[in-house]
Scaffold this motif. Sequence first.
Motif, mmCIF file in Angstrom:
data_model
loop_
_atom_site.group_PDB
_atom_site.id
_atom_site.type_symbol
_atom_site.label_atom_id
_atom_site.label_comp_id
_atom_site.label_asym_id
_atom_site.label_seq_id
_atom_site.Cartn_x
_atom_site.Cartn_y
_atom_site.Cartn_z
ATOM 1 N N CYS A 25 13.350 -14.804 -9.614
ATOM 2 C CA CYS A 25 13.874 -13.722 -8.775
ATOM 3 C C CYS A 25 15.158 -14.076 -8.026
ATOM 4 N N TYR A 26 15.451 -15.368 -7.906
ATOM 5 C CA TYR A 26 16.668 -15.785 -7.206
ATOM 6 C C TYR A 26 17.570 -16.555 -8.161
ATOM 7 N N THR A 27 18.847 -16.624 -7.809
ATOM 8 C CA THR A 27 19.764 -17.434 -8.613
ATOM 9 C C THR A 27 19.397 -18.916 -8.446
ATOM 10 N N SER A 93 11.166 -16.317 1.853
ATOM 11 C CA SER A 93 11.315 -15.707 0.522
ATOM 12 C C SER A 93 10.503 -14.423 0.440
ATOM 13 N N LEU A 94 11.087 -13.449 -0.215
ATOM 14 C CA LEU A 94 10.366 -12.230 -0.603
ATOM 15 C C LEU A 94 10.775 -11.985 -2.046
ATOM 16 N N ALA A 95 9.824 -11.962 -2.940
ATOM 17 C CA ALA A 95 10.163 -11.828 -4.361
ATOM 18 C C ALA A 95 9.097 -11.032 -5.078
ATOM 19 N N VAL A 96 9.533 -10.109 -5.907
ATOM 20 C CA VAL A 96 8.627 -9.304 -6.729
ATOM 21 C C VAL A 96 9.118 -9.394 -8.176
ATOM 22 N N HIS A 97 8.203 -9.656 -9.081
ATOM 23 C CA HIS A 97 8.536 -9.769 -10.507
ATOM 24 C C HIS A 97 9.253 -8.492 -10.957
ATOM 25 N N TYR A 100 7.448 -5.332 -11.909
ATOM 26 C CA TYR A 100 6.583 -4.684 -10.911
ATOM 27 C C TYR A 100 7.370 -4.101 -9.742
ATOM 28 N N ARG A 101 8.690 -4.073 -9.868
ATOM 29 C CA ARG A 101 9.493 -3.563 -8.747
ATOM 30 C C ARG A 101 9.404 -2.042 -8.641
ATOM 31 N N GLY A 102 9.720 -1.548 -7.451
ATOM 32 C CA GLY A 102 9.739 -0.105 -7.229
ATOM 33 C C GLY A 102 8.361 0.500 -7.079
ATOM 34 N N ARG A 103 7.358 -0.331 -6.822
ATOM 35 C CA ARG A 103 5.976 0.162 -6.649
ATOM 36 C C ARG A 103 5.458 -0.081 -5.236
ATOM 37 N N GLY A 104 6.346 -0.465 -4.332
ATOM 38 C CA GLY A 104 5.921 -0.677 -2.945
ATOM 39 C C GLY A 104 5.301 -2.040 -2.691
ATOM 40 N N ILE A 105 5.433 -2.959 -3.644
ATOM 41 C CA ILE A 105 4.791 -4.270 -3.478
ATOM 42 C C ILE A 105 5.493 -5.089 -2.383
ATOM 43 N N ALA A 106 6.821 -5.065 -2.356
ATOM 44 C CA ALA A 106 7.541 -5.780 -1.296
ATOM 45 C C ALA A 106 7.179 -5.190 0.068
ATOM 46 N N HIS A 107 7.093 -3.870 0.113
ATOM 47 C CA HIS A 107 6.738 -3.196 1.373
ATOM 48 C C HIS A 107 5.377 -3.694 1.866
ATOM 49 N N GLU A 108 4.412 -3.751 0.957
ATOM 50 C CA GLU A 108 3.068 -4.201 1.333
ATOM 51 C C GLU A 108 3.089 -5.669 1.774
ATOM 52 N N ASN A 135 20.158 -2.132 3.782
ATOM 53 C CA ASN A 135 19.527 -0.799 3.712
ATOM 54 C C ASN A 135 18.046 -0.889 3.389
ATOM 55 N N PHE A 136 17.721 -1.789 2.456
ATOM 56 C CA PHE A 136 16.327 -1.978 2.045
ATOM 57 C C PHE A 136 15.474 -2.361 3.254
ATOM 58 N N TYR A 137 15.946 -3.347 4.020
ATOM 59 C CA TYR A 137 15.153 -3.807 5.164
ATOM 60 C C TYR A 137 15.147 -2.785 6.299
ATOM 61 N N GLU A 138 16.257 -2.075 6.475
ATOM 62 C CA GLU A 138 16.264 -1.042 7.516
ATOM 63 C C GLU A 138 15.245 0.044 7.175
ATOM 64 N N HIS A 139 15.136 0.344 5.897
ATOM 65 C CA HIS A 139 14.168 1.331 5.417
ATOM 66 C C HIS A 139 12.730 0.892 5.765
ATOM 67 N N LEU A 140 12.519 -0.423 5.843
ATOM 68 C CA LEU A 140 11.184 -0.949 6.133
ATOM 69 C C LEU A 140 11.000 -1.236 7.623
HETATM 70 C C1 LIG Z 1 14.125 -6.840 -3.043
HETATM 71 C C2 LIG Z 1 12.755 -6.831 -3.752
HETATM 72 C C3 LIG Z 1 11.830 -7.822 -3.055
HETATM 73 C C4 LIG Z 1 12.169 -5.388 -3.622
HETATM 74 O O1 LIG Z 1 10.840 -5.406 -4.179
HETATM 75 P P1 LIG Z 1 10.084 -4.032 -4.567
HETATM 76 O O2 LIG Z 1 8.641 -4.336 -4.677
HETATM 77 O O3 LIG Z 1 10.753 -3.411 -5.720
HETATM 78 O O4 LIG Z 1 10.351 -3.149 -3.249
HETATM 79 P P2 LIG Z 1 9.473 -1.869 -2.824
HETATM 80 O O5 LIG Z 1 9.015 -1.154 -4.060
HETATM 81 O O6 LIG Z 1 8.409 -2.304 -1.856
HETATM 82 O O7 LIG Z 1 10.559 -1.013 -2.067
HETATM 83 C C5 LIG Z 1 10.361 -0.571 -0.764
HETATM 84 C C6 LIG Z 1 11.390 0.510 -0.478
HETATM 85 O O8 LIG Z 1 12.712 -0.046 -0.521
HETATM 86 C C7 LIG Z 1 13.503 0.634 -1.497
HETATM 87 N N1 LIG Z 1 14.306 -0.394 -2.206
HETATM 88 C C8 LIG Z 1 13.869 -1.273 -3.130
HETATM 89 N N2 LIG Z 1 14.869 -2.102 -3.510
HETATM 90 C C9 LIG Z 1 15.969 -1.723 -2.797
HETATM 91 C C10 LIG Z 1 17.314 -2.181 -2.733
HETATM 92 N N3 LIG Z 1 17.754 -3.213 -3.481
HETATM 93 N N4 LIG Z 1 18.152 -1.561 -1.861
HETATM 94 C C11 LIG Z 1 17.744 -0.519 -1.093
HETATM 95 N N5 LIG Z 1 16.456 -0.035 -1.094
HETATM 96 C C12 LIG Z 1 15.599 -0.633 -1.957
HETATM 97 C C13 LIG Z 1 12.521 1.291 -2.435
HETATM 98 O O9 LIG Z 1 13.078 2.450 -3.012
HETATM 99 C C14 LIG Z 1 11.366 1.605 -1.531
HETATM 100 O O10 LIG Z 1 11.605 2.818 -0.858
HETATM 101 P P3 LIG Z 1 10.399 3.908 -0.671
HETATM 102 O O11 LIG Z 1 9.395 3.209 0.234
HETATM 103 O O12 LIG Z 1 11.065 5.092 -0.052
HETATM 104 O O13 LIG Z 1 9.874 4.129 -2.058
HETATM 105 C C15 LIG Z 1 12.881 -7.170 -5.268
HETATM 106 O O14 LIG Z 1 13.893 -6.363 -5.830
HETATM 107 C C16 LIG Z 1 13.221 -8.633 -5.532
HETATM 108 O O15 LIG Z 1 12.322 -9.476 -5.683
HETATM 109 N N6 LIG Z 1 14.541 -8.960 -5.606
HETATM 110 C C17 LIG Z 1 14.984 -10.347 -5.897
HETATM 111 C C18 LIG Z 1 14.743 -11.284 -4.729
HETATM 112 C C19 LIG Z 1 15.397 -10.785 -3.447
HETATM 113 O O16 LIG Z 1 16.556 -10.393 -3.421
HETATM 114 N N7 LIG Z 1 14.594 -10.826 -2.345
HETATM 115 C C20 LIG Z 1 15.060 -10.473 -1.022
HETATM 116 C C21 LIG Z 1 15.801 -11.637 -0.451
HETATM 117 S S1 LIG Z 1 16.444 -11.317 1.204
#
Ligand SMILES: CC(C)(COP(=O)(O)OP(=O)(O)OC[C@H]1O[C@@H](n2cnc3c(N)ncnc32)[C@H](O)[C@@H]1OP(=O)(O)O)[C@@H](O)C(=O)NCCC(=O)NCCS
Length: 167
Positions: A25-27, A93-97, A100-108, A135-140
């Motif tokens: 999941c990371y470089t 670290s936060l990483a989702v395969h 399996y992305r886009g299913r709310g797993i990172a959120h959980e 944006n992703f983290y602000e959303h959470l």
């Molecule tokens: C970032 C990462 C952890 C997201 O995992 P995920 O399980 O797909 O995330 P979720 O499905 O829980 O997404 C939660 C919300 O964020 C949104 N979201 C997901 N990825 C996003 C992104 N890159 N940018 C903005 N919003 C994003 C989703 O649409 C979702 O919104 P919703 O609740 O309205 O549906 C995953 O893409 C990953 O492992 N990336 C590589 C490692 C990484 O960059 N980790 C973070 C390091 S700081």
Amino acid sequence: MSQQVYFRQVRRSDLDNCAGLEQLCYTDQEAATREHIAKRIETYPDGFFVAESEGQIIGMINCGATHMDDITDELYMQLAGHVRNGKHSVIFSLAVHPDYRGRGIAHELINLVIEASKKKQKQSVHLLCKKSLINFYEHLGFGSPKLTDSSFNNSNWYELSFPLPSV
Ligand SMILES: CC(C)(COP(=O)(O)OP(=O)(O)OC[C@H]1O[C@@H](n2cnc3c(N)ncnc32)[C@H](O)[C@@H]1OP(=O)(O)O)[C@@H](O)C(=O)NCCC(=O)NCCS
């Protein structure tokens, strides 16, 4: 994809799978090494959660705790400044395969750290991320992004925080 996903605390036996997920999941430059992951499991397993599906680790989150108000690269790499009773949780670290992305797993997974941090009466949960994930983290629910001094891997890193209610 409809496979059931289970969430639980990490076990020592998850080390190889977690290290592999980190690499996936990371470089190469940004992935924590197997040794770093091992240290996180040994040092603070109560801040390390995994998502499992069909016997595979498909998501993980790990954190430490610190009294420091600013997150340093050394905390990430060496757990320098980590103390169990630190007032802040810091997500490493936060990483989702990818499958399996886009299913709310990172959120959980983030919710698990937030709930565990509340139970430990932490004041806040912090993390560092690149601009593209603010944006992703602000959303959470994370906020107050501020540019840090870190230039790890020649990137700009922003610190965000999630304040917890005092009890
Ligand atoms: C970032 C990462 C952890 C997201 O995992 P995920 O399980 O797909 O995330 P979720 O499905 O829980 O997404 C939660 C919300 O964020 C949104 N979201 C997901 N990825 C996003 C992104 N890159 N940018 C903005 N919003 C994003 C989703 O649409 C979702 O919104 P919703 O609740 O309205 O549906 C995953 O893409 C990953 O492992 N990336 C590589 C490692 C990484 O960059 N980790 C973070 C390091 S700081």
